[in-house]
Enzyme design. Structure first.
Site, mmCIF file in Angstrom:
data_model
loop_
_atom_site.group_PDB
_atom_site.id
_atom_site.type_symbol
_atom_site.label_atom_id
_atom_site.label_comp_id
_atom_site.label_asym_id
_atom_site.label_seq_id
_atom_site.Cartn_x
_atom_site.Cartn_y
_atom_site.Cartn_z
ATOM 1 C CG HIS A 71 -1.693 1.239 1.435
ATOM 2 N ND1 HIS A 71 -2.967 1.434 0.959
ATOM 3 C CD2 HIS A 71 -1.367 2.391 2.097
ATOM 4 C CE1 HIS A 71 -3.397 2.636 1.309
ATOM 5 N NE2 HIS A 71 -2.444 3.239 1.996
ATOM 6 C CD GLU A 72 1.977 3.471 3.719
ATOM 7 O OE1 GLU A 72 2.207 4.564 3.146
ATOM 8 O OE2 GLU A 72 0.992 3.292 4.453
ATOM 9 C CG HIS A 129 0.152 6.187 -0.566
ATOM 10 N ND1 HIS A 129 -1.001 6.785 -1.028
ATOM 11 C CD2 HIS A 129 -0.165 5.646 0.644
ATOM 12 C CE1 HIS A 129 -1.977 6.606 -0.151
ATOM 13 N NE2 HIS A 129 -1.500 5.919 0.864
ATOM 14 C CD GLU A 158 -4.745 6.399 2.467
ATOM 15 O OE1 GLU A 158 -4.481 5.189 2.648
ATOM 16 O OE2 GLU A 158 -3.904 7.300 2.606
#
Length: 267
Positions: A125-126, A129, A187
């Protein structure tokens, strides 16, 4: 936070030739230099490491093992970013990413993520980003709507007034980017990108749902903690992950057949 509506983004892109496309095909307004933001991310990351104690080597090796497995499946250009991740001694179950590939995971997240696959969904997920350039998009949108385009031309460094404004826009002020307030759409997009990345690396994507079930249990079913105030709810995140699970499982099976079988030992 005010966000541009789609027609406004399109108009700005047409007038400024500043449009790009995210990894999921979404149109983005990107006005800032990636090199500038990456440098700011590096400086913020270094400062945070000075201010917050890091965890022991065993925790670092565990998180680094997962990160390396995911970074290794990226295309060459993306893989060549200065990817760094640290584990910080903090009870809050949180993680963050800064421009340039600088990431952190709190020890509190290691309690919620009970195996390598669950933690891989956090790391993926990070990384999502960063790959989607969400910090650039957020700063560009804020500049265009609130600060004015003049900030972009004047922000040549962190110590200038313009640079300080950009630091605030990036969420890298006093918090150095922790709980960087990306939008709900960012997100959700990072969830989708991360799901695909963890599957490509051979981590079980179904465990991403389990992670958010763990988060729900940890919060007692009540309101999410303050750091999640700009995030989708746990239930919404689970729904979004499940909607993309069939594709992720197919990718996962193919990755395992191709020899991607990570084995990162939890401390």
């Amino acid at each position: 936070m005010r966000w541009l509506r789609p027609f406004a983004v399109t108009a700005l892109c047409a007038s400024l030739a500043a449009c790009s496309t995210s990894p999921t095909g979404r149109s983005q307004l990107l006005l800032l230099s990636d090199d500038q933001l990456n440098e700011m991310g590096q400086q913020a990351f270094a400062q945070y490491q000075q201010d917050i104690p890091t965890a022991g080597q065993a925790s670092h090796r565990y998180v680094q093992c997962i990160t390396t497995a995911i970074v290794d499946v990226l295309p060459t250009e993306q893989r060549n970013l200065d990817w760094q991740i640290r584990v910080f001694e903090a009870e809050q179950p949180n993680a963050f990413a800064l421009p340039g590939g600088y990431m952190g995971v709190n020890t509190g997240m290691l309690t919620i993520a009970t195996n390598q696959d669950q933690l891989a969904s956090v790391v993926g997920h990070e990384i999502g980003h960063v790959l989607a350039r969400h910090a650039n998009e957020r700063a560009s949108t804020e500049n265009a709507t609130s600060l004015g385009l003049s900030v972009i031309s004047s922000a040549s460094g962190m110590q200038t007034p313009g640079g300080q404004q950009l630091m605030g826009v990036l969420g890298m002020g006093a918090q150095y980017g922790i709980a960087l307030p990306f939008s709900r759409s960012h997100e959700s997009e990072a969830d989708v990108i991360g799901l695909d990345l963890m599957a490509q690396a051979g981590f079980d994507p179904r465990q991403s749902v389990t992670l958010w079930e763990n988060m729900q249990a940890a919060s007692g079913g009540g309101a999410p903690p303050a750091w999640m105030s700009t995030h989708p709810s746990q239930g919404q995140r689970i729904e979004g992950l499940q909607a993309n699970m069939d594709r992720a499982l197919a990718t996962y099976e193919q990755a395992r057949s191709s020899g991607h079988t990570p084995n990162c030992q939890r401390p």
